[in-house]
Design an enzyme around this catalytic site. Structure first.
Site, mmCIF file in Angstrom:
data_model
loop_
_atom_site.group_PDB
_atom_site.id
_atom_site.type_symbol
_atom_site.label_atom_id
_atom_site.label_comp_id
_atom_site.label_asym_id
_atom_site.label_seq_id
_atom_site.Cartn_x
_atom_site.Cartn_y
_atom_site.Cartn_z
ATOM 1 C CE LYS A 4 -4.486 -1.592 1.418
ATOM 2 N NZ LYS A 4 -5.614 -1.522 2.313
ATOM 3 C CE LYS B 226 -4.306 -8.609 -2.161
ATOM 4 N NZ LYS B 226 -4.334 -8.357 -0.778
ATOM 5 C CE LYS C 189 -10.738 -0.938 -3.104
ATOM 6 N NZ LYS C 189 -9.678 -1.545 -2.276
HETATM 7 P P1 TYM Z 1 -9.583 -7.204 3.235
HETATM 8 O O1 TYM Z 1 -10.701 -6.259 3.456
HETATM 9 O O2 TYM Z 1 -8.489 -6.810 2.298
HETATM 10 O O3 TYM Z 1 -10.144 -8.595 2.741
HETATM 11 C C1 TYM Z 1 -11.189 -9.245 3.442
HETATM 12 C C2 TYM Z 1 -10.998 -10.745 3.416
HETATM 13 O O4 TYM Z 1 -10.951 -11.221 2.053
HETATM 14 C C3 TYM Z 1 -9.753 -11.972 1.847
HETATM 15 N N1 TYM Z 1 -9.284 -11.736 0.473
HETATM 16 C C4 TYM Z 1 -8.985 -12.709 -0.393
HETATM 17 N N2 TYM Z 1 -9.035 -14.047 -0.287
HETATM 18 C C5 TYM Z 1 -8.689 -14.771 -1.372
HETATM 19 N N3 TYM Z 1 -8.296 -14.216 -2.544
HETATM 20 C C6 TYM Z 1 -8.234 -12.878 -2.700
HETATM 21 N N4 TYM Z 1 -7.879 -12.341 -3.857
HETATM 22 C C7 TYM Z 1 -8.590 -12.053 -1.597
HETATM 23 N N5 TYM Z 1 -8.651 -10.702 -1.398
HETATM 24 C C8 TYM Z 1 -9.076 -10.533 -0.127
HETATM 25 C C9 TYM Z 1 -8.773 -11.448 2.881
HETATM 26 O O5 TYM Z 1 -7.754 -12.373 3.168
HETATM 27 C C10 TYM Z 1 -9.683 -11.180 4.065
HETATM 28 O O6 TYM Z 1 -9.890 -12.364 4.825
HETATM 29 N N6 TYM Z 1 -7.104 -6.374 7.477
HETATM 30 C C11 TYM Z 1 -8.207 -7.080 6.871
HETATM 31 C C12 TYM Z 1 -9.540 -6.752 7.475
HETATM 32 C C13 TYM Z 1 -9.539 -6.913 8.954
HETATM 33 C C14 TYM Z 1 -9.621 -8.134 9.685
HETATM 34 C C15 TYM Z 1 -9.576 -7.757 11.042
HETATM 35 C C16 TYM Z 1 -9.733 -9.468 9.311
HETATM 36 C C17 TYM Z 1 -9.452 -5.884 9.849
HETATM 37 N N7 TYM Z 1 -9.486 -6.405 11.107
HETATM 38 C C18 TYM Z 1 -9.632 -8.721 12.048
HETATM 39 C C19 TYM Z 1 -9.773 -10.416 10.323
HETATM 40 C C20 TYM Z 1 -9.725 -10.053 11.670
HETATM 41 C C21 TYM Z 1 -8.238 -6.735 5.376
HETATM 42 O O7 TYM Z 1 -7.715 -5.739 4.964
HETATM 43 O O8 TYM Z 1 -8.950 -7.623 4.628
#
Ligand code: TYM
Length: 333
Positions: free
Chosen positions: A115, A197, A200
């Site tokens: 990022k 990966k 968006k």
């Molecule tokens: P975020 O919002 O980027 O993504 C949410 C969830 O989707 C999964 N994910 C994917 N899995 C497979 N293939 C992909 N291309 C893909 N893109 C996203 C992510 O692994 C995630 O599980 N920091 C976290 C959000 C968060 C969180 C937490 C999660 C904040 N606090 C506490 C668990 C526990 C995040 O940015 O995910």
């Protein structure tokens, strides 16, 4: 008794529309767990502001995400669904845990490196300390399992280091959480960029949950594969990343194994395979899209869900925060 159930917790940032990676990597694995686990799922709105957001869009997407959670099978009667910023304990514990997270640890986080490379003009403190807030999101609820996609594993590992450090000083304050990474779907790649990966930021290779069936089908037809005509549909991620990704998606939505998929498409080319994956995804997402649209129209219902969710989450979170404040020497209020 609810308190004897094991706990599960996870969240997604409402920084964009939910996509197939979020669904297969995370949300799909949250549904149908409520009998076995006491489940907490939230919209991680506080995390989104590490990157500039348009306020009206953030507000809209947070509610859309809640409607989509419910449409994905998270029954609000059985799961605690809430908005992160409604539970002030996240910010409070986030500050505390920041004081138990090392600069070196934060510097090694892949998401921070990615990022900060993408948003060079806005490498802010929140982007850097984000993993301490995520640790707080998790530890406030003392969960056993944190179901996430592969890319979040590093943050959960860091959370585990924080638990070890904190408990090492103050005794057993936090339960040690385990990441739960699904076998199929943990890392969905972009349809046009199978080496990175699905996200968006590359919309033509990203399938959104609310997208129209014809648009989803078109994206799959245009998915990048390779020029192999001899034995095209076989699982070989190192040499055929596009095909491996499509097989992974197909496996995740149909429950079939790679061997079964290879047998199903033996002797057939991508002209058959790609639309078949597209159709399977369309059919998986169709009921979710229709249900989400119906739920989203009922704003009063959504409000009642997130208000009840915040109350329940706040109760659990306060219990942990009090314990932490006491341990570190803050005077009780
Ligand atoms: P975020 O919002 O980027 O993504 C949410 C969830 O989707 C999964 N994910 C994917 N899995 C497979 N293939 C992909 N291309 C893909 N893109 C996203 C992510 O692994 C995630 O599980 N920091 C976290 C959000 C968060 C969180 C937490 C999660 C904040 N606090 C506490 C668990 C526990 C995040 O940015 O995910």
């Amino acid at each position: 008794m609810e308190d004897q159930k094991r706990r599960m917790l996870s969240g997604v940032q409402p920084s964009g529309d939910l996509h197939l990676g979020n669904y297969l990597g995370a949300i799909k694995n949250w549904a149908d767990r409520a009998e076995e686990f006491d489940c907490y799922y939230f919209m991680a709105d506080m995390h989104t502001i590490t990157v500039r957001q348009t306020p009206a869009d953030l507000r809209r997407r947070t509610l859309e995400q809640l409607a989509q959670y419910i449409a994905c099978g998270l029954d609000p009667e059985k799961n605690t669904l809430f908005i992160q910023s409604h539970v002030h304990q996240h910010a409070e514990l986030g500050w505390v845990l920041g004081c138990y997270t090392m600069f070196g640890e934060l510097s090694r986080m892949t998401q921070f490196k990615d990022k900060s490379a993408k948003h060079k003009e806005n490498i802010n403190g929140g982007l850097f300390t984000y993993p301490s807030l995520m640790a707080a999101d998790i530890l406030l609820y003392q969960p056993d399992l944190v179901p996430v996609g592969e890319d979040q594993k590093q943050h959960v590992e860091l959370t585990r280091n924080i638990v070890q450090r904190f408990n090492g000083i103050y005794g057993d304050v936090f339960k040690m959480p385990e990441p739960f990474i699904p076998k199929a779907g943990a890392r969905i790649m972009g349809l046009t960029t199978p080496e990175s990966k699905m996200s968006k930021s590359v919309p033509e290779g990203c399938v959104f949950l609310m997208e129209k069936p014809e648009d989803i089908a078109r994206k799959f037809k245009r998915a990048v594969t390779d020029s192999d005509t001899e034995n095209p549909v076989r699982y070989d991620p190192a040499h055929k990343p596009g095909v491996a990704n499509l097989m992974n998606i197909y496996a995740a939505v149909t429950g079939k194994t790679f061997d079964e998929i290879e047998a199903e498409f033996a002797g057939q080319g991508y002209g058959k395979f790609k639309p078949a994956v597209g159709d399977a995804v369309v059919e998986t997402l169709r009921p979710i899209r229709e249900e989400a649209a119906r739920i989203l129209a009922d704003k009063a219902y959504l409000e009642s869900v997130y208000k009840a969710g915040a109350e329940k989450a706040g109760y659990a979170a306060e219990k942990t925060l009090r314990k932490v404040y006491k341990k570190i020497g803050f005077v009780a209020r």
